[in-house]
Design a protein around this motif. Structure first.
Motif, PDB file in Angstrom:
ATOM      1  N   TYR A 122      -8.906   9.480  -9.189  1.00  0.00           N
ATOM      2  CA  TYR A 122      -8.467   8.168  -8.714  1.00  0.00           C
ATOM      3  C   TYR A 122      -9.596   7.330  -8.117  1.00  0.00           C
ATOM      4  O   TYR A 122      -9.372   6.166  -7.803  1.00  0.00           O
ATOM      5  CB  TYR A 122      -7.382   8.323  -7.637  1.00  0.00           C
ATOM      6  CG  TYR A 122      -6.030   8.801  -8.120  1.00  0.00           C
ATOM      7  CD1 TYR A 122      -5.691   8.809  -9.470  1.00  0.00           C
ATOM      8  CD2 TYR A 122      -5.067   9.219  -7.208  1.00  0.00           C
ATOM      9  CE1 TYR A 122      -4.436   9.241  -9.885  1.00  0.00           C
ATOM     10  CE2 TYR A 122      -3.814   9.642  -7.622  1.00  0.00           C
ATOM     11  CZ  TYR A 122      -3.511   9.665  -8.958  1.00  0.00           C
ATOM     12  OH  TYR A 122      -2.261  10.084  -9.359  1.00  0.00           O
ATOM     13  N   CYS A 154       4.355   8.337  -1.830  1.00  0.00           N
ATOM     14  CA  CYS A 154       3.059   7.698  -2.086  1.00  0.00           C
ATOM     15  C   CYS A 154       3.333   6.219  -2.341  1.00  0.00           C
ATOM     16  O   CYS A 154       4.087   5.890  -3.264  1.00  0.00           O
ATOM     17  CB  CYS A 154       2.407   8.325  -3.319  1.00  0.00           C
ATOM     18  SG  CYS A 154       1.160   7.238  -4.044  1.00  0.00           S
ATOM     19  N   PRO A 155       2.733   5.320  -1.558  1.00  0.00           N
ATOM     20  CA  PRO A 155       3.043   3.897  -1.718  1.00  0.00           C
ATOM     21  C   PRO A 155       2.736   3.358  -3.124  1.00  0.00           C
ATOM     22  O   PRO A 155       3.415   2.439  -3.580  1.00  0.00           O
ATOM     23  CB  PRO A 155       2.133   3.210  -0.688  1.00  0.00           C
ATOM     24  CG  PRO A 155       1.605   4.281   0.184  1.00  0.00           C
ATOM     25  CD  PRO A 155       1.768   5.593  -0.495  1.00  0.00           C
ATOM     26  N   ILE A 156       1.784   3.934  -3.785  1.00  0.00           N
ATOM     27  CA  ILE A 156       1.393   3.395  -5.104  1.00  0.00           C
ATOM     28  C   ILE A 156       2.414   3.808  -6.167  1.00  0.00           C
ATOM     29  O   ILE A 156       2.886   2.983  -6.951  1.00  0.00           O
ATOM     30  CB  ILE A 156      -0.035   3.866  -5.490  1.00  0.00           C
ATOM     31  CG1 ILE A 156      -1.082   3.248  -4.561  1.00  0.00           C
ATOM     32  CG2 ILE A 156      -0.390   3.456  -6.911  1.00  0.00           C
ATOM     33  CD1 ILE A 156      -1.334   3.920  -3.305  1.00  0.00           C
ATOM     34  N   HIS A 157       2.786   5.077  -6.191  1.00  0.00           N
ATOM     35  CA  HIS A 157       3.746   5.540  -7.199  1.00  0.00           C
ATOM     36  C   HIS A 157       5.170   5.073  -6.873  1.00  0.00           C
ATOM     37  O   HIS A 157       5.954   4.783  -7.768  1.00  0.00           O
ATOM     38  CB  HIS A 157       3.699   7.073  -7.302  1.00  0.00           C
ATOM     39  CG  HIS A 157       2.420   7.569  -7.917  1.00  0.00           C
ATOM     40  ND1 HIS A 157       1.296   7.829  -7.181  1.00  0.00           N
ATOM     41  CD2 HIS A 157       2.091   7.839  -9.210  1.00  0.00           C
ATOM     42  CE1 HIS A 157       0.329   8.246  -7.985  1.00  0.00           C
ATOM     43  NE2 HIS A 157       0.779   8.261  -9.212  1.00  0.00           N
ATOM     44  N   ASN A 174      -1.200  16.974  -0.243  1.00  0.00           N
ATOM     45  CA  ASN A 174      -1.429  15.624   0.305  1.00  0.00           C
ATOM     46  C   ASN A 174      -0.821  15.548   1.705  1.00  0.00           C
ATOM     47  O   ASN A 174       0.203  14.903   1.932  1.00  0.00           O
ATOM     48  CB  ASN A 174      -0.759  14.553  -0.567  1.00  0.00           C
ATOM     49  CG  ASN A 174      -1.324  14.477  -1.956  1.00  0.00           C
ATOM     50  OD1 ASN A 174      -1.722  15.493  -2.523  1.00  0.00           O
ATOM     51  ND2 ASN A 174      -1.383  13.296  -2.529  1.00  0.00           N
ATOM     52  N   CYS A 231      -5.158   2.887  -5.825  1.00  0.00           N
ATOM     53  CA  CYS A 231      -4.999   3.470  -4.489  1.00  0.00           C
ATOM     54  C   CYS A 231      -6.110   2.879  -3.623  1.00  0.00           C
ATOM     55  O   CYS A 231      -7.291   3.166  -3.840  1.00  0.00           O
ATOM     56  CB  CYS A 231      -5.109   4.995  -4.548  1.00  0.00           C
ATOM     57  SG  CYS A 231      -5.173   5.730  -2.906  1.00  0.00           S
ATOM     58  N   MET A 273      -8.529   5.494  -2.128  1.00  0.00           N
ATOM     59  CA  MET A 273      -9.475   6.070  -3.091  1.00  0.00           C
ATOM     60  C   MET A 273     -10.536   5.024  -3.470  1.00  0.00           C
ATOM     61  O   MET A 273     -11.708   5.353  -3.689  1.00  0.00           O
ATOM     62  CB  MET A 273      -8.741   6.520  -4.357  1.00  0.00           C
ATOM     63  CG  MET A 273      -7.802   7.690  -4.132  1.00  0.00           C
ATOM     64  SD  MET A 273      -8.726   9.230  -4.080  1.00  0.00           S
ATOM     65  CE  MET A 273      -7.389  10.426  -4.100  1.00  0.00           C
ATOM     66  N   CYS A 324      -4.876   9.202   3.028  1.00  0.00           N
ATOM     67  CA  CYS A 324      -3.645   9.029   2.256  1.00  0.00           C
ATOM     68  C   CYS A 324      -2.475   8.795   3.212  1.00  0.00           C
ATOM     69  O   CYS A 324      -2.188   9.662   4.045  1.00  0.00           O
ATOM     70  CB  CYS A 324      -3.408  10.298   1.434  1.00  0.00           C
ATOM     71  SG  CYS A 324      -1.774  10.375   0.684  1.00  0.00           S
ATOM     72  N   PRO A 325      -1.778   7.644   3.119  1.00  0.00           N
ATOM     73  CA  PRO A 325      -0.668   7.391   4.057  1.00  0.00           C
ATOM     74  C   PRO A 325       0.426   8.459   3.985  1.00  0.00           C
ATOM     75  O   PRO A 325       0.996   8.837   4.999  1.00  0.00           O
ATOM     76  CB  PRO A 325      -0.121   6.022   3.634  1.00  0.00           C
ATOM     77  CG  PRO A 325      -1.036   5.497   2.596  1.00  0.00           C
ATOM     78  CD  PRO A 325      -2.010   6.542   2.182  1.00  0.00           C
ATOM     79  N   MET A 326       0.689   8.955   2.769  1.00  0.00           N
ATOM     80  CA  MET A 326       1.750   9.972   2.641  1.00  0.00           C
ATOM     81  C   MET A 326       1.414  11.249   3.407  1.00  0.00           C
ATOM     82  O   MET A 326       2.320  11.968   3.837  1.00  0.00           O
ATOM     83  CB  MET A 326       1.973  10.316   1.167  1.00  0.00           C
ATOM     84  CG  MET A 326       3.041  11.362   0.988  1.00  0.00           C
ATOM     85  SD  MET A 326       3.580  11.536  -0.683  1.00  0.00           S
ATOM     86  CE  MET A 326       2.139  12.164  -1.482  1.00  0.00           C
ATOM     87  N   VAL A 338      -9.891  11.332  -0.650  1.00  0.00           N
ATOM     88  CA  VAL A 338      -9.340  10.968   0.658  1.00  0.00           C
ATOM     89  C   VAL A 338      -9.432  12.151   1.622  1.00  0.00           C
ATOM     90  O   VAL A 338      -9.735  13.279   1.210  1.00  0.00           O
ATOM     91  CB  VAL A 338      -7.893  10.437   0.538  1.00  0.00           C
ATOM     92  CG1 VAL A 338      -7.878   9.065  -0.137  1.00  0.00           C
ATOM     93  CG2 VAL A 338      -7.007  11.413  -0.209  1.00  0.00           C
ATOM     94  N   GLU A 363       4.876  11.907  -8.577  1.00  0.00           N
ATOM     95  CA  GLU A 363       5.033  11.132  -7.344  1.00  0.00           C
ATOM     96  C   GLU A 363       5.830   9.858  -7.610  1.00  0.00           C
ATOM     97  O   GLU A 363       6.164   9.124  -6.675  1.00  0.00           O
ATOM     98  CB  GLU A 363       3.666  10.767  -6.749  1.00  0.00           C
ATOM     99  CG  GLU A 363       2.950  11.932  -6.106  1.00  0.00           C
ATOM    100  CD  GLU A 363       1.545  11.595  -5.651  1.00  0.00           C
ATOM    101  OE1 GLU A 363       1.200  10.407  -5.535  1.00  0.00           O
ATOM    102  OE2 GLU A 363       0.763  12.533  -5.413  1.00  0.00           O
ATOM    103  N   VAL A 373      -2.201   6.182 -10.996  1.00  0.00           N
ATOM    104  CA  VAL A 373      -3.313   5.319 -10.555  1.00  0.00           C
ATOM    105  C   VAL A 373      -4.306   5.135 -11.708  1.00  0.00           C
ATOM    106  O   VAL A 373      -4.634   6.067 -12.451  1.00  0.00           O
ATOM    107  CB  VAL A 373      -3.985   5.940  -9.305  1.00  0.00           C
ATOM    108  CG1 VAL A 373      -5.250   5.195  -8.922  1.00  0.00           C
ATOM    109  CG2 VAL A 373      -3.002   5.952  -8.147  1.00  0.00           C
TER     110      VAL A 373
HETATM  111 FE1  SF4 Z   1      -2.127   9.168  -1.271  1.00  0.00          FE
HETATM  112 FE2  SF4 Z   1      -0.919   7.973  -3.282  1.00  0.00          FE
HETATM  113 FE3  SF4 Z   1      -3.465   7.426  -2.798  1.00  0.00          FE
HETATM  114 FE4  SF4 Z   1      -2.760   9.834  -3.790  1.00  0.00          FE
HETATM  115  S1  SF4 Z   1      -2.546   7.843  -4.797  1.00  0.00           S
HETATM  116  S2  SF4 Z   1      -4.189   9.423  -2.116  1.00  0.00           S
HETATM  117  S3  SF4 Z   1      -0.783  10.126  -2.773  1.00  0.00           S
HETATM  118  S4  SF4 Z   1      -1.741   6.988  -1.447  1.00  0.00           S
END
Ligand code: SF4
Ligand code: 13P
Length: 303
Positions: A23, A169-172, A111, A259, A262, A83-85, A58, A197, A232
């Motif tokens: 990523y 995960c905010p992106i997925h 994660n 992300c 990343m 990573c917020p998650m 991350v 995710e 991603v």
């Molecule tokens: Fe976290 Fe999602 Fe980024 Fe992976 S893609 S590091 S799960 S925010």
């Protein structure tokens, strides 16, 4: 200055190895000695003999690398890449569920912070979660922190009882079925491949579900020519590399999935941390309790 050449020189001088997740930006992946998914990076970190590991990813990845290879110096090019998650679960909730169930395993997606790992029985990654959960003797599974991966695993292992935590995960999580349907209309012959995710509704649209590495292997081996890729956008580099000359094409959601954490890992920051030794990852205070579930994952995944 030629940043890539300077990084290569510093790597030799400092006896360093660069690991990168799929990523991070493509120009950072190009500098790495090894590029891979979370499981590959964790397994590899354990075996490296160099003095320094630069982890292009991350913070939970760098923390895991440090715990699995405590003798090495581990550098994270941007210490704010988090990573917020990895924080989306409370100890009180985990404790309450531990009280309520006998025969419970706390299964923790890699994660997550070291502290969260320390509350758990075993870690998993997206590439080994189904296998590891099947190997566990316990019937009840508390899956933390990702509810979407947890739900996906629960469908693959219906014989166990799952309790899911509300993390994502905010992106997925942001990807929606309408976006996928739009892409399917524009590319009717494309295979849809998704990371677990993603939400249940999005995963229902997928022909294949897997970790980043499994998605890359799928496009390399498939006889299809077009792929709608639901993860991603950083995976594009390896997908194109693995299928070079084949004419295979990859389509990502219109709201390009990047992300932001990343993306903080730039070639300039890789150079600076190698040159100045900045971004060193310390050993977490809960190291013993957090390393046990990581080691258990490595052991169960290898069975
Ligand atoms: Fe976290 Fe999602 Fe980024 Fe992976 S893609 S590091 S799960 S925010
Ligand atoms: P994998 O590379 O294990 O599929 O993980 C995806 C991810 O979100 C890493 O942050």
């Amino acid at each position: 200055m030629d940043i890539a050449a300077e990084v290569a020189r510093l790597k030799r001088e400092k006896d360093a190895v660069i690991l990168a997740h799929y990523y991070v930006p493509p120009e950072v992946q190009d500098m790495a000695d090894y590029v891979g998914d979370s499981f590959y990076l964790a397994r590899l970190a354990r075996t490296l003999e160099c003095s320094t590991i630069v982890l292009c990813g991350v913070s939970f990845m760098a923390e895991s690398a440090k715990m699995l290879n405590p003798e090495r110096t581990v550098l994270l090019p941007d210490v704010t890449a988090d990573c917020p998650m990895a924080h989306m679960v409370n100890k009180a909730d985990v404790d309450a569920i531990k009280q309520r169930y006998d025969d419970l395993a706390v299964v923790c997606y890699i994660n997550s912070t070291a502290e969260i790992k320390s509350w758990s029985d075993v870690c998993v990654t997206s590439s080994n979660a189904v296998k590891v959960v099947r190997e566990l003797p316990q019937h009840n599974i508390l899956f933390i922190p990702d509810m979407h991966l947890g739900h996906y695993v629960s469908e693959q292992v219906p014989e166990k009882n799952f309790i899911l935590n509300r993390g994502w995960c905010p992106i997925h999580h942001r990807m929606i079925p309408q976006e996928v349907e739009e892409l399917e209309l524009a590319h009717p012959n494309a295979r849809v491949i998704a990371h677990p995710e993603c939400t249940q509704e999005v995963l229902q649209e997928a022909d294949f579900i897997g970790s980043t590495k499994q998605m890359i292997d799928y496009v390399a081996q498939s006889d299809a020519e077009e792929f709608i890729v639901l993860t991603v956008v950083g995976v594009r580099r390896e997908m194109e590399k693995m299928t070079e000359g084949s004419g295979k094409r990859f389509y990502f959601p219109r709201t390009t999935p990047v992300c932001v954490n990343m993306a903080k890992v730039t070639p300039e920051k890789v150079l600076a941390c190698l040159r100045d030794g900045t971004g060193e990852v310390g050993m977490p205070t809960c190291v013993e309790a957090a390393t046990t579930p990581l080691e258990r994952m490595l052991e169960l995944a290898a069975r």
